[in-house]
Design a protein around this motif. Structure first.
Motif, PDB file in Angstrom:
ATOM      1  N   GLU A 104      31.553   9.177  85.725  1.00 19.13           N
ATOM      2  CA  GLU A 104      32.966   9.546  85.871  1.00 19.13           C
ATOM      3  C   GLU A 104      33.416  10.494  84.768  1.00 19.13           C
ATOM      4  O   GLU A 104      34.079  11.490  85.029  1.00 19.13           O
ATOM      5  N   VAL A 105      33.070  10.166  83.509  1.00 17.66           N
ATOM      6  CA  VAL A 105      33.546  11.034  82.421  1.00 17.66           C
ATOM      7  C   VAL A 105      32.785  12.351  82.370  1.00 17.66           C
ATOM      8  O   VAL A 105      33.367  13.384  82.050  1.00 17.66           O
ATOM      9  N   LEU A 106      31.508  12.326  82.706  1.00 20.99           N
ATOM     10  CA  LEU A 106      30.767  13.600  82.686  1.00 20.99           C
ATOM     11  C   LEU A 106      31.325  14.554  83.735  1.00 20.99           C
ATOM     12  O   LEU A 106      31.361  15.762  83.536  1.00 20.99           O
ATOM     13  N   LYS A 107      31.780  13.981  84.850  1.00 20.47           N
ATOM     14  CA  LYS A 107      32.373  14.828  85.892  1.00 20.47           C
ATOM     15  C   LYS A 107      33.653  15.484  85.389  1.00 20.47           C
ATOM     16  O   LYS A 107      34.053  16.531  85.889  1.00 20.47           O
ATOM     17  N   LEU A 108      34.320  14.828  84.425  1.00 15.63           N
ATOM     18  CA  LEU A 108      35.585  15.375  83.921  1.00 15.63           C
ATOM     19  C   LEU A 108      35.368  16.518  82.924  1.00 15.63           C
ATOM     20  O   LEU A 108      36.298  17.239  82.600  1.00 15.63           O
ATOM     21  N   VAL A 109      34.137  16.652  82.416  1.00 17.90           N
ATOM     22  CA  VAL A 109      33.875  17.761  81.487  1.00 17.90           C
ATOM     23  C   VAL A 109      33.926  19.060  82.293  1.00 17.90           C
ATOM     24  O   VAL A 109      33.182  19.219  83.256  1.00 17.90           O
ATOM     25  N   PRO A 110      34.832  19.987  81.896  1.00 17.76           N
ATOM     26  CA  PRO A 110      35.005  21.195  82.709  1.00 17.76           C
ATOM     27  C   PRO A 110      33.704  21.992  82.843  1.00 17.76           C
ATOM     28  O   PRO A 110      32.966  22.138  81.854  1.00 17.76           O
ATOM     29  N   GLN A 111      33.462  22.487  84.033  1.00 18.69           N
ATOM     30  CA  GLN A 111      32.256  23.270  84.287  1.00 18.69           C
ATOM     31  C   GLN A 111      32.201  24.503  83.378  1.00 18.69           C
ATOM     32  O   GLN A 111      31.131  24.935  82.973  1.00 18.69           O
ATOM     33  N   THR A 112      33.390  25.037  83.025  1.00 19.82           N
ATOM     34  CA  THR A 112      33.409  26.261  82.220  1.00 19.82           C
ATOM     35  C   THR A 112      32.810  26.040  80.835  1.00 19.82           C
ATOM     36  O   THR A 112      32.306  26.976  80.232  1.00 19.82           O
ATOM     37  N   LEU A 113      32.855  24.765  80.336  1.00 21.03           N
ATOM     38  CA  LEU A 113      32.253  24.515  79.023  1.00 21.03           C
ATOM     39  C   LEU A 113      30.741  24.643  79.105  1.00 21.03           C
ATOM     40  O   LEU A 113      30.091  25.182  78.204  1.00 21.03           O
TER      41      LEU A 113
END
Lengths: 293, 256, 308
Positions: A174-183
């Protein structure tokens, strides 16, 4: 989307609200409130009994003596053996749960194109729905009997670790999914290899969320007694050796509750109180970690 | 069109596919060293897709495939022995929305690429931070708070921090994907000013929706439409005397 | 331009990446293999129980360890009785609580109530069991006695089917309530507004707009709650009485699959006994799997188009 709701309503024609509809609306509200109250009543009762019965027999001995010192003659003994056992088994479980759980979550979120992803996700869900007692039996069949290890703290920790894995996988995913793809893209665009992007950018960004998930997972398995029956077995004497039979706090509560000794039953209540307090503190810490971003 | 400068990047019949759908077809274009090159066109025309193909960034999207060749200094970045990580180290990128790493300070953001590539010398890192932040025209604003987190900066400052981060690894090409679309006019102005000085040290390829921006900052302009490169040439020529009527229609605002 | 950054050899990034990916895939494979290993291990260790009794292991009712008879049907039935009974009690209450939190209560009330219900979910099974034996059973015994005498049943002893259902209901309510609340909160506001705009009352909005939209998720949550109830062990073991037979009535002691395993494991002296208990564990695993897949299918089938 809007029409589905409107089709279902054949009552909205009259200009003023009919008394019947008004009454129905009020009744529904009363029932909902009443139902909610009924849900909360047992909680308050349990907490009340837990604190009253648990505190009345909680003393220093509880933390310094072991169950073996509980006697019929009234010596109260304590749960030191179980506390030590719980801590050691949870440590084993933590290592297993964190490494495999976070690794699997990384696999599911960072390697989405891998062909094993659907199967791993499916099996993760399967593990989530697996009763804890089944996990205990599996470790019994595989490690205690199969490999001939016998009952031990390690086997107990192993079973708790297996139960932790799907909990940690889900929370971490769940939290890894929240890391923005742009990062991720920014990292790769700097010419960093994928593994460095994951380890040095994605994981640190998600750190507090992962910590929260891990703490909650530990809190959750710390209350599991069923798998310990078949793996750690229980031990009323204090031991620091994880290859020996071990007790855990929830297991000691379970066993003591059935003993024909008032001192033992009183200890069971204290044990239950300490267990619940530990879990509450852990979830508060987890909430705090989640908020501190 | 600065024809005296050497060609840095050249594409041969480049196509990009999402599954079986082709998003970009047969692009043949070359970009010369130390120039600013604008890619323009309506939304969904393939310009961003093409840009992301240049540093192999699209490989993050499953089922994407690139055909043709993209030659960087005469070497195909899609060659079988070429590591995408090396390609991206030589071709930097600045994204549409500022995306500083939220767990890192301003300083750490700038040196992220270097440090993760193994650079440990404090002197070297300090030097790079100052040079890159100066290069991104941010140094004077942040030199006293390099330890503050990157996300404490304003949107425009964050984007210049991202430019500094890209500059720190000294890329030969800098790709910019609508770098000012999330910024206010003043910040946009600063970044446009910046590009003029940036092209002294690198070659810029910028995707933009804003035709005024393209005409202000770029040496060459490429016009994309539904996956095709319709026209490419010196910016002045493309805007003043477009060869293709579709280009003319677009730049005069008749569609898009 | 001079290259001043450290340039590793071409391709070294890829090799490190490949190694890292291999480690990650290996870790994920453990999850993949574990789920399969569970069934294999239990089947191998419990196989002899199926071998001796055949289908009788699952469908026969003669459980008599002293004479070497191990037929587990009463416990399979007991599991379903307790779980279904618990659901009957829990579902209306859980639904009420979730509607209260998501639709009726203002935030200042909804948030603490939601937190308290979460708290209920965090209490370990063994604590529920302890409370069940020493508080719940003595408290409900007068009611149980009254019920038995008015229906002409034999006198209840306290531990039994009813106590287990009641305790189990308390335990699965927070689980079902949490899922229902989440699903209800996901119902888009335009659904509610559409109903309100037609002059619907609050209840009618819930009845005709919110619940139909959320029904798949709620039903899925109920089935997952059923899965919980089926696997629940210690609390049930502590209050069900663990009798090796069918319950004669709602109040009499019986056993579930998990409670018979937990309570008899210590006394299981013969290999036949142990393998029979593990065989029951295998049946439990299969039932848990079926229930979980059922929940997924229900959610997938009944979810309205366009919902998340």
């Amino acid at each position: 989307m809007v029409t589905r709701a409107s089709q279902n309503i054949q009552v909205g024609i009259s200009k003023t609200l009919s008394p019947a509809r008004r009454a129905q609306n009020a009744l529904a509200m009363v029932l909902v409130a009443l139902g909610t109250l009924l849900v909360l009543v047992p909680l308050f009762l349990i907490l009340k009994d837990l604190f009253v019965k648990g505190f009345s027999s909680l003393n220093l001995q509880f933390f310094t003596q072991s169950q073996s010192e509980i006697t019929f003659l009234g010596s109260a003994g304590g749960f030191l053996n179980a506390i030590v056992g719980s801590v050691m088994m949870l440590a084993v479980a933590l290592v297993i749960g964190v490494i495999i759980g976070i690794g699997t979550a990384i696999f599911l979120t960072e390697y989405r194109e891998h062909r094993l992803v659907p199967s791993v996700r499916l099996m993760g869900d399967v593990l989530t729905g697996m009763p804890a007692i089944v996990v205990g039996l599996v470790i019994y069949g595989l490690v205690v009997r199969g490999l001939g290890f016998g009952y031990s703290g390690i086997a107990g920790g192993l079973s708790l670790g297996l139960i932790m894995i799907p909990v940690i996988v889900r929370a971490t995913e769940e939290v890894l999914k929240l890391v923005p793809q742009t990062l991720r893209e920014a990292g790769l665009a700097l010419g960093l290899p994928r593994w460095k992007v994951i380890m040095n950018i994605v994981l640190p960004t998600a750190r507090s969320g992962i910590i929260t998930g891990v703490i909650l997972a530990v809190a959750r398995v710390s209350g599991e007694a069923a798998p310990l029956i078949f793996t750690a077995f229980g031990n009323s004497f204090l031991t620091w050796d994880p290859t020996q039979k071990m007790s855990g706090l929830p297991l000691a509560v379970y066993r003591s509750a059935f003993e024909p000794s008032e001192a033992a039953v009183a200890r069971a209540w204290s044990g239950a109180l300490v267990l619940v307090l530990a879990i509450l503190v852990a979830s508060l810490v987890a909430r705090f970690a989640a908020r501190k971003r | 069109m600065n024809t005296d400068r050497p060609i840095r990047l050249q594409t041969e019949n480049v196509g990009v596919f999402y599954g079986s759908k082709d998003a970009v077809r047969n692009v043949n274009v070359s970009f010369r060293s130390n120039t600013v090159n604008a890619l323009i066109g309506p939304s969904g025309c393939g310009k961003t897709t093409f840009l992301r193909a240049i540093n192999r960034m699209h490989e993050l999207t499953p089922n994407t495939r690139v055909t043709g060749k993209i030659m960087l200094d005469g070497q195909d970045v899609y060659g079988s022995d070429v590591d995408p990580v090396d390609v991206r180290r030589r071709i930097g990128m600045v994204f549409q929305k500022p995306n500083p790493f939220p767990t890192m300070s301003i300083y750490d953001n700038v040196v992220a690429g270097l440090r993760l590539a193994g650079e440990k010398s404090k002197v070297k890192l300090d030097e790079t931070v100052e040079r890159s932040l100066r290069g991104a025209a941010l140094w004077d604003e942040v030199k006293d708070r390099l330890k503050a987190v990157g996300s404490s900066l304003s949107g425009g400052q964050q984007q210049r921090l991202c430019i500094a981060r890209a500059l720190a690894v000294e890329p030969e090409i800098l790709l910019m994907d609508e770098p000012t679309s999330a910024l206010d006019p003043q910040s946009t102005q600063r970044i446009e000013d910046l590009m003029e000085s940036l092209k002294q040290q690198t070659t810029i390829i910028i995707v933009t929706h804003n035709m005024q921006q393209a005409s202000r900052v770029s040496d060459t302009t490429s016009f994309f439409l539904i996956g095709d490169l319709v026209e490419h040439g010196a910016t002045e020529a493309v805007f003043q005397t477009p060869k293709d009527e579709r280009t003319e229609a677009y730049i005069t605002g008749r569609f898009g | 331009m001079k290259a001043t950054i450290p340039q590793p050899r071409r391709g070294s990034g890829s090799r490190a990446d490949a190694r890292f990916q291999a480690v990650i895939v290996a870790l994920a494979s453990i999850v993949l293999v574990t789920a399969l290993a569970y069934s294999v291990v239990l089947l191998l260790n419990g196989a002899s129980a199926f071998g001796r009794e055949g289908l009788g292991f699952v469908f026969g009712s003669n459980w008599d360890p002293a004479n070497g008879h191990f037929q587990a049907f009463p416990f399979i039935a007991g599991t379903f009785f307790t779980a279904i009974g618990a659901l009957v009690i829990a579902v209306p209450l859980a639904l009420a609580a979730s509607l209260f939190i998501a639709e009726y209560a203002p935030d200042w009330l909804a948030n603490p109530v939601a937190y308290l219900i979460e708290l209920l979910a965090a209490i370990p099974s063994v604590v529920y069991g302890l409370w069940g034996i020493f508080v719940l059973i003595p408290a409900t015994l007068p009611f149980q006695k009254w019920l038995a005498s008015s229906l002409g049943w034999s006198a209840p002893i306290g531990p039994g089917l009813f106590s287990a259902m009641l305790l189990l209901a308390v335990m699965i309510i927070p689980f079902i309530a949490a899922i229902s609340r989440d699903v209800i909160k996901l119902v888009p506001n335009d659904q509610r507004e559409a109903a309100f705009a037609l002059g619907a009352t609050k209840w009618e909005v819930i009845r005709y707009a919110v619940l139909p939209y959320a029904r798949a998720g709620i039903l899925g949550g109920v089935i997952l709650g059923l899965g919980r109830a089926i696997g629940e062990t210690l609390a049930v073991t502590m209050v069900i009485g663990n009798a090796n037979r069918f319950p004669q009535n709602l109040l009499s002691p019986t056993a579930t699959m998990s409670s018979i395993i937990a309570s008899n494991f210590g006394e299981a002296s013969s290999p036949e006994f142990v393998s029979s208990l593990i065989g029951i564990g295998f049946v439990l695993l299969v039932v848990a799997l079926v229930v979980n897949f059922l929940a997924r299918i229900v959610i997938a089938r009944l979810t309205p188009q366009g919902t998340v």
